[in-house]
Design a protein around this motif. Structure first.
Motif, mmCIF file in Angstrom:
data_model
loop_
_atom_site.group_PDB
_atom_site.id
_atom_site.type_symbol
_atom_site.label_atom_id
_atom_site.label_comp_id
_atom_site.label_asym_id
_atom_site.label_seq_id
_atom_site.Cartn_x
_atom_site.Cartn_y
_atom_site.Cartn_z
ATOM 1 N N VAL A 160 -4.700 8.266 -2.728
ATOM 2 C CA VAL A 160 -3.823 7.111 -2.526
ATOM 3 C C VAL A 160 -3.904 6.240 -3.777
ATOM 4 C CG1 VAL A 160 -3.435 5.034 -1.141
ATOM 5 C CG2 VAL A 160 -4.138 7.168 -0.029
ATOM 6 N N ARG A 161 -2.731 5.851 -4.286
ATOM 7 C CA ARG A 161 -2.662 5.078 -5.523
ATOM 8 C C ARG A 161 -2.613 3.585 -5.232
ATOM 9 N NH1 ARG A 161 -4.103 8.916 -9.204
ATOM 10 N NH2 ARG A 161 -2.831 10.786 -8.985
ATOM 11 N N ARG A 162 -3.035 2.809 -6.225
ATOM 12 C CA ARG A 162 -2.921 1.362 -6.118
ATOM 13 C C ARG A 162 -1.483 0.902 -6.327
ATOM 14 N NH1 ARG A 162 -7.483 -0.286 -3.502
ATOM 15 N NH2 ARG A 162 -9.328 0.585 -4.506
ATOM 16 N N GLU A 163 -0.724 1.770 -6.992
ATOM 17 C CA GLU A 163 0.701 1.478 -7.186
ATOM 18 C C GLU A 163 1.457 2.791 -7.271
ATOM 19 O OE1 GLU A 163 0.694 1.018 -12.048
ATOM 20 O OE2 GLU A 163 0.630 -0.778 -10.797
ATOM 21 N N ASN A 164 2.735 2.754 -6.932
ATOM 22 C CA ASN A 164 3.543 3.970 -6.925
ATOM 23 C C ASN A 164 3.764 4.491 -8.338
ATOM 24 O OD1 ASN A 164 5.198 6.036 -6.027
ATOM 25 N ND2 ASN A 164 7.040 4.793 -6.079
ATOM 26 N N ARG A 165 3.754 5.830 -8.494
ATOM 27 C CA ARG A 165 4.006 6.448 -9.787
ATOM 28 C C ARG A 165 5.306 7.240 -9.735
ATOM 29 N NH1 ARG A 165 -1.866 8.479 -12.151
ATOM 30 N NH2 ARG A 165 -2.977 6.499 -11.826
ATOM 31 N N VAL A 166 6.099 7.110 -10.788
ATOM 32 C CA VAL A 166 7.403 7.765 -10.835
ATOM 33 C C VAL A 166 7.257 9.273 -10.696
ATOM 34 C CG1 VAL A 166 9.448 8.166 -12.265
ATOM 35 C CG2 VAL A 166 8.345 5.921 -12.272
ATOM 36 N N THR A 167 6.182 9.837 -11.248
ATOM 37 C CA THR A 167 6.000 11.291 -11.236
ATOM 38 C C THR A 167 5.734 11.836 -9.839
ATOM 39 O OG1 THR A 167 3.658 10.947 -11.765
ATOM 40 C CG2 THR A 167 5.154 11.372 -13.605
ATOM 41 N N GLU A 168 5.445 10.966 -8.875
ATOM 42 C CA GLU A 168 5.150 11.430 -7.520
ATOM 43 C C GLU A 168 6.325 11.244 -6.571
ATOM 44 O OE1 GLU A 168 1.499 9.717 -6.191
ATOM 45 O OE2 GLU A 168 0.316 10.736 -7.724
ATOM 46 N N GLY A 169 7.459 10.785 -7.092
ATOM 47 C CA GLY A 169 8.655 10.665 -6.272
ATOM 48 C C GLY A 169 8.595 9.499 -5.298
ATOM 49 N N SER A 170 9.440 9.595 -4.277
ATOM 50 C CA SER A 170 9.509 8.543 -3.268
ATOM 51 C C SER A 170 8.176 8.389 -2.561
ATOM 52 C CB SER A 170 10.603 8.877 -2.250
ATOM 53 O OG SER A 170 10.626 7.932 -1.212
ATOM 54 N N ALA A 171 7.779 7.136 -2.315
ATOM 55 C CA ALA A 171 6.468 6.886 -1.730
ATOM 56 C C ALA A 171 6.550 5.831 -0.641
ATOM 57 C CB ALA A 171 5.484 6.451 -2.807
ATOM 58 N N ILE A 172 5.531 5.817 0.189
ATOM 59 C CA ILE A 172 5.362 4.751 1.189
ATOM 60 C C ILE A 172 4.257 3.838 0.690
ATOM 61 C CG2 ILE A 172 4.629 4.205 3.537
ATOM 62 C CD1 ILE A 172 5.889 6.781 4.464
ATOM 63 N N SER A 173 4.537 2.542 0.629
ATOM 64 C CA SER A 173 3.568 1.566 0.161
ATOM 65 C C SER A 173 3.326 0.519 1.238
ATOM 66 C CB SER A 173 4.047 0.882 -1.125
ATOM 67 O OG SER A 173 4.246 1.819 -2.160
ATOM 68 N N ILE A 174 2.102 0.042 1.303
ATOM 69 C CA ILE A 174 1.786 -1.046 2.226
ATOM 70 C C ILE A 174 0.917 -2.076 1.510
ATOM 71 C CG2 ILE A 174 1.829 0.489 4.238
ATOM 72 C CD1 ILE A 174 -1.298 0.095 4.304
ATOM 73 N N ASN A 175 0.957 -3.297 2.006
ATOM 74 C CA ASN A 175 0.036 -4.333 1.558
ATOM 75 C C ASN A 175 -1.096 -4.431 2.571
ATOM 76 O OD1 ASN A 175 1.617 -5.039 -0.680
ATOM 77 N ND2 ASN A 175 2.864 -6.413 0.549
ATOM 78 N N TYR A 176 -2.284 -4.670 2.082
ATOM 79 C CA TYR A 176 -3.427 -4.837 2.979
ATOM 80 C C TYR A 176 -4.325 -5.927 2.426
ATOM 81 C CZ TYR A 176 -6.392 -2.272 -0.340
ATOM 82 O OH TYR A 176 -7.088 -1.881 -1.460
ATOM 83 N N VAL A 177 -5.158 -6.472 3.275
ATOM 84 C CA VAL A 177 -6.054 -7.552 2.881
ATOM 85 C C VAL A 177 -7.449 -6.991 2.692
ATOM 86 C CG1 VAL A 177 -7.037 -9.785 3.508
ATOM 87 C CG2 VAL A 177 -4.681 -9.227 4.174
ATOM 88 N N SER A 178 -8.004 -7.181 1.501
ATOM 89 C CA SER A 178 -9.366 -6.737 1.236
ATOM 90 C C SER A 178 -10.320 -7.458 2.174
ATOM 91 C CB SER A 178 -9.740 -7.037 -0.223
ATOM 92 O OG SER A 178 -11.112 -6.819 -0.430
#
Length: 269
Positions: A160-178
């Protein structure tokens, strides 16, 4: 093809099984390799199984069904685990490892292949009986341990990435609280990574309140996947109530005194 003596076959089969833990091998694989009878291979495997059991190095299980065969589930004697864990606790207790904020410097441990492999073996032993599809981690420090666990379980690793990468195509991202810093952060995973109904185990190097593990739980829900359990190298003793219900920690960090240089960390084995 030249003929192999029993001790030669046993050596080669053992090497293959150790190098590919929890991978299913049909008996025909070894029959074709050595050009010998299936009954002979069965006898060879029985000898290996007995030796593994006597040495505490794991077991060989029969896998039933059309794609059945055998698989080797590695382990190590409990006394060896204790010796390893006590040695690692001593390493992590060195005063010069203290990082302001209640953290311990562990990069030299995590990125050392022999240590990471043994940690992965011990962690994987807690999840080997689970019906898993993937091992999941978050970049970057959890990757070596997660890769070691994935190898032992013979499962693919998802990062799981900290931010979406173009090379991995469409992604699902969420915000979470540390859970420890209470900061809002982001994690992202490619939509192609896993399918609905997948079962995963999350592996990381360190857990305080469990905010990252909770973020993974929420992200997996977006995919319709289930986090079966969480495994970490070190978890802090406080807060006692983490943001996730289930986790395995090989070590517990009870406290750090930056003035005296004392690190109070103990093995859970």
């Amino acid at each position: 093809m030249q003929e192999f003596k029993r001790n030669e076959r046993i050596s080669i089969i053992t090497k293959i099984l150790i190098e590919h833990p929890n991978r299913v091998y049909g008996l025909d694989f070894f029959v074709d390799m050595f050009k010998t009878a299936k009954s002979t291979i069965s006898e060879d495997i029985a000898i290996i199984k007995d030796a593994m059991a006597k040495s505490g190095m794991g077991d060989i299980y029969a896998v039933l069904g059309a794609g059945g065969g055998i698989r080797y589930a590695p382990d190590m004697p409990h006394e060896n685990k204790l010796v390893f864990a006590n040695g690692l606790a001593e390493m992590m207790s060195q005063p010069d490892r203290i990082i302001p904020g209640g953290y311990i410097y562990m990069n030299d441990i995590i990125y050392r292949p022999d240590l990471a492999d043994t940690i992965g073996l011990i962690l994987a032993s807690y999840f080997v009986k689970e019906d898993l599809d993937y091992v999941v981690t978050v970049e970057t420090k959890g990757i070596p341990l997660a890769m070691a666990v994935a190898r032992q379980l013979a499962k693919p690793l998802l990062i799981v990435r900290r931010e979406n990468r173009v090379t991995e195509g469409s992604a699902i991202s969420i915000n979470y609280v540390s859970g420890s810093s209470r900061r809002i952060q982001t994690m992202s995973l490619s939509r192609r990574s896993l399918s609905s109904g997948s079962r995963v185990v999350f592996i990381d190097d360190f857990m305080k309140a469990g905010g990252t593990a909770k973020g993974i739980l929420d992200l997996m829900k977006e995919f319709g996947a289930e986090v079966v359990n969480n495994g970490v190298l070190v978890a802090t003793s406080t807060p006692l109530d983490k943001l996730v219900d289930k986790y395995i920690a090989l070590f517990t960090l009870y406290g750090i005194d930056e003035f005296t240089g004392k690190i109070d960390i103990h093995s859970n084995l």
